[in-house]
Design an enzyme around this catalytic site. Structure first.
Site, PDB file in Angstrom:
ATOM      1  N   CYS A  10     -12.577  -8.397 -43.750  1.00 14.87           N
ATOM      2  CA  CYS A  10     -12.099  -8.017 -42.416  1.00 14.87           C
ATOM      3  C   CYS A  10     -12.195  -9.245 -41.514  1.00 14.87           C
ATOM      4  CB  CYS A  10     -12.852  -6.816 -41.853  1.00 14.87           C
ATOM      5  SG  CYS A  10     -14.597  -7.095 -41.533  1.00 14.87           S
ATOM      6  N   ASN A  13     -16.605  -9.471 -40.474  1.00 18.53           N
ATOM      7  CA  ASN A  13     -17.528  -9.162 -41.585  1.00 18.53           C
ATOM      8  C   ASN A  13     -18.824  -8.498 -41.095  1.00 18.53           C
ATOM      9  OD1 ASN A  13     -19.253 -10.953 -44.286  1.00 18.53           O
ATOM     10  ND2 ASN A  13     -18.315  -8.945 -44.324  1.00 18.53           N
ATOM     11  N   CYS A  15     -18.350  -5.089 -39.385  1.00 16.18           N
ATOM     12  CA  CYS A  15     -18.037  -3.658 -39.226  1.00 16.18           C
ATOM     13  C   CYS A  15     -17.337  -3.096 -40.466  1.00 16.18           C
ATOM     14  CB  CYS A  15     -17.189  -3.410 -37.982  1.00 16.18           C
ATOM     15  SG  CYS A  15     -18.007  -3.864 -36.433  1.00 16.18           S
ATOM     16  N   ARG A  16     -16.025  -3.309 -40.575  1.00 13.91           N
ATOM     17  CA  ARG A  16     -15.263  -2.630 -41.620  1.00 13.91           C
ATOM     18  C   ARG A  16     -15.584  -3.080 -43.039  1.00 13.91           C
ATOM     19  NH1 ARG A  16      -9.685  -4.119 -38.911  1.00 13.91           N
ATOM     20  NH2 ARG A  16     -11.042  -5.910 -38.428  1.00 13.91           N
ATOM     21  N   SER A  17     -15.594  -4.416 -43.275  1.00 17.43           N
ATOM     22  CA  SER A  17     -15.767  -4.848 -44.672  1.00 17.43           C
ATOM     23  C   SER A  17     -17.175  -4.600 -45.221  1.00 17.43           C
ATOM     24  CB  SER A  17     -15.314  -6.300 -44.883  1.00 17.43           C
ATOM     25  OG  SER A  17     -16.056  -7.207 -44.119  1.00 17.43           O
ATOM     26  N   ASP A 126      -9.654  -1.748 -36.168  1.00 13.14           N
ATOM     27  CA  ASP A 126     -10.867  -2.472 -35.804  1.00 13.14           C
ATOM     28  C   ASP A 126     -11.710  -1.591 -34.865  1.00 13.14           C
ATOM     29  OD1 ASP A 126     -12.756  -4.205 -34.888  1.00 13.14           O
ATOM     30  OD2 ASP A 126     -11.344  -5.766 -34.268  1.00 13.14           O
TER      31      ASP A 126
HETATM   32  P1  4NP Z   1     -14.792  -6.265 -38.186  1.00 12.80           P
HETATM   33  O1  4NP Z   1     -14.932  -6.034 -36.593  1.00 12.80           O
HETATM   34  O2  4NP Z   1     -13.641  -7.222 -38.387  1.00 12.80           O
HETATM   35  O3  4NP Z   1     -14.506  -4.905 -38.703  1.00 12.80           O
HETATM   36  O4  4NP Z   1     -16.136  -6.841 -38.628  1.00 12.80           O
HETATM   37  C1  4NP Z   1     -14.996  -7.100 -35.692  1.00 12.80           C
HETATM   38  C2  4NP Z   1     -16.211  -7.689 -35.441  1.00 12.80           C
HETATM   39  C3  4NP Z   1     -16.290  -8.742 -34.529  1.00 12.80           C
HETATM   40  C4  4NP Z   1     -15.142  -9.184 -33.907  1.00 12.80           C
HETATM   41  C5  4NP Z   1     -13.912  -8.594 -34.182  1.00 12.80           C
HETATM   42  C6  4NP Z   1     -13.853  -7.547 -35.083  1.00 12.80           C
HETATM   43  N1  4NP Z   1     -15.206 -10.260 -32.961  1.00 12.80           N
HETATM   44  O5  4NP Z   1     -14.171 -10.570 -32.346  1.00 12.80           O
HETATM   45  O6  4NP Z   1     -16.272 -10.852 -32.779  1.00 12.80           O
END
Ligand code: 4NP
Length: 157
Positions: A10, A13, A15-17, A126
């Site tokens: 994702c 790294n 939340c989703r992944s 997201d």
């Molecule tokens: P993820 O979520 O891609 O599912 O881990 C996010 C976590 C942090 C950010 C964006 C999405 N960020 O912009 O810091």
């Protein structure tokens, strides 16, 4: 039995992944399948961090502990080290294709929701700016996709 190496990808790294990794790891263990997992982010802002507390809480409600996972940045080498690279959304998939060492290796990267063709969404949204309900929706999507993925891998063997 040949081990299948699966990388979940994702943006951050956190939340989703890591949620997807926790689901694949948990289900493969329950099924006794030879699967190794890791996850990585297309950005490096959260390297070394554990999963977001909201992601950990959501997974914990479903009996899955992901507190040991740590964020890392996606690498071109990942295309050699993994058999399947599963992106959460189209932007992550573009990031994967951008760093793929060559076109044949690039073909290892697909959207994780390709494994859930019956679901109305093709991308996992997201949840970073969302609340507990958004994390729960992500969990439900990933639960469906990872069930189908492991069923398909089981059938191949
Ligand atoms: P993820 O979520 O891609 O599912 O881990 C996010 C976590 C942090 C950010 C964006 C999405 N960020 O912009 O810091």
């Amino acid at each position: 039995m040949r081990t299948t190496r699966i990388l979940l990808v994702c943006m951050g790294n956190i939340c989703r992944s890591p949620m997807a990794e926790g689901l694949v790891r948990h289900k493969a263990r329950l099924r006794g399948m030879a699967v190794t997992t890791d996850s990585a982010g297309t950005i490096d802002h959260h390297v070394g961090e554990p999963p977001d507390p909201r992601a950990q809480r959501c997974m914990g409600m479903h009996g899955i502990d992901i507190s040991d996972l740590r964020a890392r940045h996606l690498l071109p080498q990942d295309f050699h080290d993994f058999d399947l690279l599963l992106a959460m959304d189209a932007e992550n998939l573009r990031g994967l294709h951008r760093i793929a060492p060559d076109a044949s290796l690039a073909a290892k990267a697909v959207l994780i929701m390709d494994h859930a063709p019956a679901h109305r969404l093709r991308e996992v949204p997201d949840p970073w700016y969302g609340g507990a309900g958004d994390f729960e929706a992500v969990f439900a999507m990933l639960d469906e996709a990872t069930d189908n993925l492991l069923n398909a891998l089981g059938d191949e063997r």
